[in-house]
Design a protein around this motif. Structure first.
Motif, mmCIF file in Angstrom:
data_model
loop_
_atom_site.group_PDB
_atom_site.id
_atom_site.type_symbol
_atom_site.label_atom_id
_atom_site.label_comp_id
_atom_site.label_asym_id
_atom_site.label_seq_id
_atom_site.Cartn_x
_atom_site.Cartn_y
_atom_site.Cartn_z
ATOM 1 N N UNK A 29 0.812 -1.202 0.000
ATOM 2 C CA UNK A 29 0.000 0.000 0.000
ATOM 3 C C UNK A 29 0.851 1.260 0.000
ATOM 4 N N UNK A 30 1.983 1.199 0.695
ATOM 5 C CA UNK A 30 2.863 2.357 0.800
ATOM 6 C C UNK A 30 2.130 3.567 1.347
ATOM 7 N N UNK A 31 1.573 3.408 2.488
ATOM 8 C CA UNK A 31 0.917 4.524 3.147
ATOM 9 C C UNK A 31 1.373 4.584 4.588
ATOM 10 N N UNK A 32 1.244 5.726 5.196
ATOM 11 C CA UNK A 32 1.680 5.869 6.569
ATOM 12 C C UNK A 32 0.648 5.232 7.497
ATOM 13 N N UNK A 33 1.062 5.063 8.720
ATOM 14 C CA UNK A 33 0.202 4.353 9.655
ATOM 15 C C UNK A 33 -1.136 5.053 9.849
ATOM 16 N N UNK A 34 -1.069 6.369 9.832
ATOM 17 C CA UNK A 34 -2.301 7.112 10.032
ATOM 18 C C UNK A 34 -3.289 6.874 8.880
ATOM 19 N N UNK A 35 -2.775 6.973 7.676
ATOM 20 C CA UNK A 35 -3.633 6.752 6.521
ATOM 21 C C UNK A 35 -4.075 5.292 6.475
ATOM 22 N N UNK A 36 -3.192 4.423 6.852
ATOM 23 C CA UNK A 36 -3.531 3.005 6.855
ATOM 24 C C UNK A 36 -4.736 2.749 7.750
ATOM 25 N N UNK A 37 -4.702 3.422 8.878
ATOM 26 C CA UNK A 37 -5.799 3.256 9.808
ATOM 27 C C UNK A 37 -7.095 3.822 9.242
ATOM 28 N N UNK A 38 -6.968 4.997 8.641
ATOM 29 C CA UNK A 38 -8.160 5.637 8.086
ATOM 30 C C UNK A 38 -8.711 4.844 6.914
ATOM 31 N N UNK A 39 -7.831 4.420 6.045
ATOM 32 C CA UNK A 39 -8.278 3.639 4.902
ATOM 33 C C UNK A 39 -8.867 2.319 5.371
ATOM 34 N N UNK A 40 -8.210 1.770 6.381
ATOM 35 C CA UNK A 40 -8.704 0.499 6.899
ATOM 36 C C UNK A 40 -10.140 0.596 7.366
ATOM 37 N N UNK A 41 -10.463 1.716 7.954
ATOM 38 C CA UNK A 41 -11.841 1.892 8.397
ATOM 39 C C UNK A 41 -12.780 2.034 7.220
ATOM 40 N N UNK A 42 -12.261 2.696 6.182
ATOM 41 C CA UNK A 42 -13.113 2.966 5.026
ATOM 42 C C UNK A 42 -13.435 1.695 4.248
ATOM 43 N N UNK A 43 -12.421 0.897 4.035
ATOM 44 C CA UNK A 43 -12.628 -0.270 3.174
ATOM 45 C C UNK A 43 -12.702 -1.562 3.960
ATOM 46 N N UNK A 44 -12.670 -1.437 5.263
ATOM 47 C CA UNK A 44 -12.767 -2.641 6.078
ATOM 48 C C UNK A 44 -11.551 -3.532 5.936
ATOM 49 N N UNK A 45 -10.378 -2.913 6.023
ATOM 50 C CA UNK A 45 -9.158 -3.644 5.772
ATOM 51 C C UNK A 45 -8.864 -4.663 6.866
ATOM 52 N N UNK A 46 -9.493 -4.529 7.962
ATOM 53 C CA UNK A 46 -9.218 -5.448 9.055
ATOM 54 C C UNK A 46 -9.580 -6.877 8.682
ATOM 55 N N UNK A 47 -10.383 -6.998 7.673
ATOM 56 C CA UNK A 47 -10.786 -8.332 7.259
ATOM 57 C C UNK A 47 -9.605 -9.142 6.769
#
Ligand SMILES: [Zn+2]
Length: 49
Positions: A29-47
């Motif tokens: 992904x090449x994103x910072x932790x903050x964006x990773x967290x935000x994106x994760x919430x958006x697209x449900x990356x925790x899955x």
């Protein structure tokens, strides 16, 4: 995506906010932790964890 080569001196930059701090290349992904967290919430990356 050129992920086959090991990154040597290539700059890692968050492609979302372009910071160089805390950038992770997990999942390519090449994103910072903050964006990773935000994106994760958006697209449900925790899955994927
Ligand atoms: Zn970011």
């Amino acid at each position: 995506m050129p992920q086959s080569k090991k990154y040597g001196k290539g700059q890692r930059e968050c492609r979302r906010c372009h910071t160089h701090r805390g950038v992770i290349r997990r999942y390519g992904l090449y994103i910072c932790r903050r964006c990773f967290y935000e994106i994760g919430k958006e697209i449900g990356f925790r899955r994927y964890e």
